[in-house]
Design an enzyme around this catalytic site. Structure first.
Site, PDB file in Angstrom:
ATOM      1  CE  LYS A 115     121.755  49.757 102.107  1.00 61.90           C
ATOM      2  NZ  LYS A 115     122.578  50.969 101.924  1.00 61.90           N
ATOM      3  CG  ASN A 150     134.182  56.903 101.239  1.00 64.31           C
ATOM      4  OD1 ASN A 150     134.743  55.829 101.008  1.00 64.31           O
ATOM      5  ND2 ASN A 150     133.775  57.224 102.438  1.00 64.31           N
ATOM      6  CE  LYS A 196     120.267  57.818 103.685  1.00 66.56           C
ATOM      7  NZ  LYS A 196     121.262  56.759 103.512  1.00 66.56           N
ATOM      8  CE  LYS A 209     123.786  52.788 112.344  1.00 70.41           C
ATOM      9  NZ  LYS A 209     123.848  54.234 111.963  1.00 70.41           N
ATOM     10  CB  SER A 233     127.165  51.763 111.106  1.00 71.24           C
ATOM     11  OG  SER A 233     127.606  52.946 110.511  1.00 71.24           O
ATOM     12  CB  THR A 250     130.491  51.426 101.556  1.00 77.40           C
ATOM     13  OG1 THR A 250     129.884  51.937 102.741  1.00 77.40           O
ATOM     14  CG2 THR A 250     129.444  51.247 100.477  1.00 77.40           C
TER      15      THR A 250
HETATM   16  P1  NAD Z   1     131.012  60.893  97.450  1.00 70.48           P
HETATM   17  O1  NAD Z   1     130.335  62.217  97.537  1.00 70.48           O
HETATM   18  O2  NAD Z   1     132.276  60.670  98.192  1.00 70.48           O
HETATM   19  O3  NAD Z   1     131.314  60.521  95.906  1.00 70.48           O
HETATM   20  C1  NAD Z   1     130.387  60.627  94.882  1.00 70.48           C
HETATM   21  C2  NAD Z   1     131.155  60.584  93.554  1.00 70.48           C
HETATM   22  O4  NAD Z   1     130.213  60.554  92.483  1.00 70.48           O
HETATM   23  C3  NAD Z   1     132.059  61.786  93.317  1.00 70.48           C
HETATM   24  O5  NAD Z   1     133.244  61.334  92.705  1.00 70.48           O
HETATM   25  C4  NAD Z   1     131.265  62.634  92.318  1.00 70.48           C
HETATM   26  O6  NAD Z   1     132.095  63.430  91.513  1.00 70.48           O
HETATM   27  C5  NAD Z   1     130.625  61.525  91.516  1.00 70.48           C
HETATM   28  N1  NAD Z   1     129.461  61.977  90.764  1.00 70.48           N
HETATM   29  C6  NAD Z   1     128.494  62.840  91.113  1.00 70.48           C
HETATM   30  N2  NAD Z   1     127.624  62.982  90.101  1.00 70.48           N
HETATM   31  C7  NAD Z   1     128.050  62.155  89.104  1.00 70.48           C
HETATM   32  C8  NAD Z   1     127.592  61.842  87.811  1.00 70.48           C
HETATM   33  N3  NAD Z   1     126.492  62.414  87.319  1.00 70.48           N
HETATM   34  N4  NAD Z   1     128.273  60.957  87.083  1.00 70.48           N
HETATM   35  C9  NAD Z   1     129.400  60.388  87.558  1.00 70.48           C
HETATM   36  N5  NAD Z   1     129.889  60.634  88.756  1.00 70.48           N
HETATM   37  C10 NAD Z   1     129.233  61.517  89.512  1.00 70.48           C
HETATM   38  O7  NAD Z   1     129.889  59.838  97.891  1.00 70.48           O
HETATM   39  P2  NAD Z   1     130.105  58.334  98.324  1.00 70.48           P
HETATM   40  O8  NAD Z   1     130.111  58.254  99.816  1.00 70.48           O
HETATM   41  O9  NAD Z   1     131.218  57.737  97.546  1.00 70.48           O
HETATM   42  O10 NAD Z   1     128.718  57.703  97.870  1.00 70.48           O
HETATM   43  C11 NAD Z   1     128.476  57.297  96.530  1.00 70.48           C
HETATM   44  C12 NAD Z   1     127.166  56.541  96.466  1.00 70.48           C
HETATM   45  O11 NAD Z   1     127.239  55.409  97.325  1.00 70.48           O
HETATM   46  C13 NAD Z   1     125.939  57.345  96.933  1.00 70.48           C
HETATM   47  O12 NAD Z   1     124.851  56.942  96.147  1.00 70.48           O
HETATM   48  C14 NAD Z   1     125.725  56.872  98.367  1.00 70.48           C
HETATM   49  O13 NAD Z   1     124.378  56.991  98.788  1.00 70.48           O
HETATM   50  C15 NAD Z   1     126.132  55.410  98.216  1.00 70.48           C
HETATM   51  N6  NAD Z   1     126.512  54.794  99.482  1.00 70.48           N
HETATM   52  C16 NAD Z   1     127.549  55.291 100.196  1.00 70.48           C
HETATM   53  C17 NAD Z   1     127.905  54.679 101.371  1.00 70.48           C
HETATM   54  C18 NAD Z   1     129.092  55.169 102.168  1.00 70.48           C
HETATM   55  O14 NAD Z   1     129.470  54.491 103.128  1.00 70.48           O
HETATM   56  N7  NAD Z   1     129.724  56.255 101.808  1.00 70.48           N
HETATM   57  C19 NAD Z   1     127.171  53.573 101.858  1.00 70.48           C
HETATM   58  C20 NAD Z   1     126.120  53.080 101.086  1.00 70.48           C
HETATM   59  C21 NAD Z   1     125.797  53.706  99.897  1.00 70.48           C
END
Ligand code: NAD
Length: 404
Positions: free
Chosen positions: A84, A211, A96, A60, A338, A180
């Site tokens: 996780k 997000n 992944k 997953k 999920s 999340t």
């Molecule tokens: P997203 O693309 O919606 O948001 C990412 C944010 O980070 C954006 O606001 C972007 O502008 C900002 N960003 C990018 N580079 C940056 C920098 N150098 N400094 C500051 N901000 C920066 O992605 P997301 O879904 O919010 O995911 C964010 C993190 O959380 C990722 O590492 C992802 O792997 C992790 N994550 C997400 C989920 C999920 O359900 N979406 C689950 C587990 C982990």
């Protein structure tokens, strides 16, 4: 964080756990690595699906569309998914996927083509009982819908459970989008309760306003917490009196970035090093490294991104007695939601929202308590405690199968 970094962490933890060579091998090896080249409009894109371990159940983990995707990165992310899923008590292994692409340079139609091409190349290793993808960076529910459609066409049969994070119409789960952040929020509240920290005394900084970052900031703001700085890829803003998160969001929607909101402009580096009590990392990997770790002023860090603190930085922060709530615990709400989606798809039943919300809360809070209590009992930091609990469950499953 590269897989070499993970290897070092595992070698250290294996000493604490007294693991055999065979057990370490199980953790450091991958069950399946598939590489393909996808073609869309004459252009070629490198793509991966990697299964780290499936002793606890089907693989997953999400699929990422990003220019930095590499085999090493997908390996690291699939390894963290194993930990996780194990830590949260889910019946899943870790996997992944990724495509090395600049999604912003593709048209909507090309993104759909790329998503379908991914499934045509990898369908043999995917399936509800084999390996189940989900969205990740720059992939979303719409893309999951295209992927499901392509898979079902090839199989000539319905199989909603082969992918999660889908549109509601295709068996998606309503609260997956915010899960999340909700998971991180619940874990944080429980942590503050255990430490008897009053929220009115806490100044918070949030890196990343996508997000995860926006939703967690929104939940904290609505709950009366004070968030003094936030940032996105273009930089950040700071207001010592606290930011109105809904107003900041309006500005981001209007002009594309939080930096145009009123308040003092700061860089991302300044946000990380700002004078806050709690830092929430919700952007990318490798944000706190050995270079800036010594300048971090926060006492607590909530890791919502995957791997935002390198292992060298981890050591420095531990010495400074900064308490880190680690990624594999803090950001696991997404995969828990999920899991609900997969269960509903498999049994054809749709559970009441109240039931799922209660179940979600129980899983998050109980997992936090398990990690926190074990870390106190053994005098370990929370990351090491979480790794040990997760690794133990994987190795127990391997033993039960007779493989070690
Ligand atoms: P997203 O693309 O919606 O948001 C990412 C944010 O980070 C954006 O606001 C972007 O502008 C900002 N960003 C990018 N580079 C940056 C920098 N150098 N400094 C500051 N901000 C920066 O992605 P997301 O879904 O919010 O995911 C964010 C993190 O959380 C990722 O590492 C992802 O792997 C992790 N994550 C997400 C989920 C999920 O359900 N979406 C689950 C587990 C982990």
């Amino acid at each position: 964080m590269g897989f070499e970094d993970i290897r070092k962490r595992i070698e250290e933890i294996s000493k604490l756990m007294n693991l055999s060579e065979k057990e370490i091998d199980v953790l450091l090896n991958f069950k399946r690595i598939v590489r393909k080249e996808l073609e869309v409009n004459g252009k070629k894109y490198l793509a991966f699906r990697i299964l780290h371990n499936d002793s606890l159940g089907p693989g997953k983990g999400g699929i990422r569309f990003h220019p930095e995707v590499s085999e090493d990165e997908v390996k690291s992310l699939s390894f963290w998914m194993s930990l996780k899923n194990s830590l949260m008590g889910l019946p899943f292994g870790g996997a992944k996927g990724g495509v090395k692409v600049k999604p912003k340079e593709l048209t909507k139609k090309e993104i759909e083509e790329l998503s379908r091409a991914y499934i045509r190349s990898f369908y043999e290793v995917l399936g509800q009982d084999k390996d189940i993808p989900a969205p990740d960076v720059y992939t979303n529910s719409e893309i999951m819908g295209f992927m499901l459609d392509e898979f079902e066409k090839i199989k000539d049969s319905h199989e909603f459970g082969m992918i999660t994070g889908k549109p509601i119409e295709l068996g998606g789960c309503k609260f997956r989008e915010e899960a999340t952040s909700k998971g991180g929020f619940l874990v944080l509240k429980e942590f503050l309760k255990f430490l008897n920290i009053d929220k009115s005394k806490l100044k918070i900084g949030v890196q990343g306003f996508g997000n995860v970052g926006f939703n967690v900031a929104k939940m904290l703001y609505q709950d009366g917490f004070k968030i003094v700085c936030v940032s996105d890829s273009r930089g950040g803003i700071l207001d010592e009196n606290g930011l109105n998160i809904f107003e900041v969001k309006k500005e981001k929607e209007k002009s594309g970035s939080v930096v145009n909101y009123k308040g003092k402009k700061i860089t991302n580096q300044e946000l990380l090093e700002s004078d806050v009590d709690l830092l929430i990392l919700a952007a990318l990997e490798n944000q706190i490294t050995e270079e800036n770790a010594n300048r971090i002023k926060a006492n607590y860090i909530l890791e919502l991104a995957n791997g935002p603190v390198t292992s060298e930085a981890d050591e420095i922060l531990n010495k400074k007695e900064v308490i880190i709530i680690p990624d594999i615990l803090a950001n696991s709400g997404g995969v828990v939601a999920s899991y609900f989606e997969w269960v509903q798809n498999r049994c054809g039943n749709i559970f009441e929202d109240d039931y799922l919300e209660k179940r979600f809360e129980n899983i998050m809070i109980n997992s936090f308590k398990k990690v926190y209590e074990f870390s106190n009992e053994k005098n370990l930091n929370m990351r090491t405690a979480a790794y040990i609990i997760a690794i133990k469950r994987i190795l127990d499953a391997e033993r039960a199968r007779g493989t070690i």
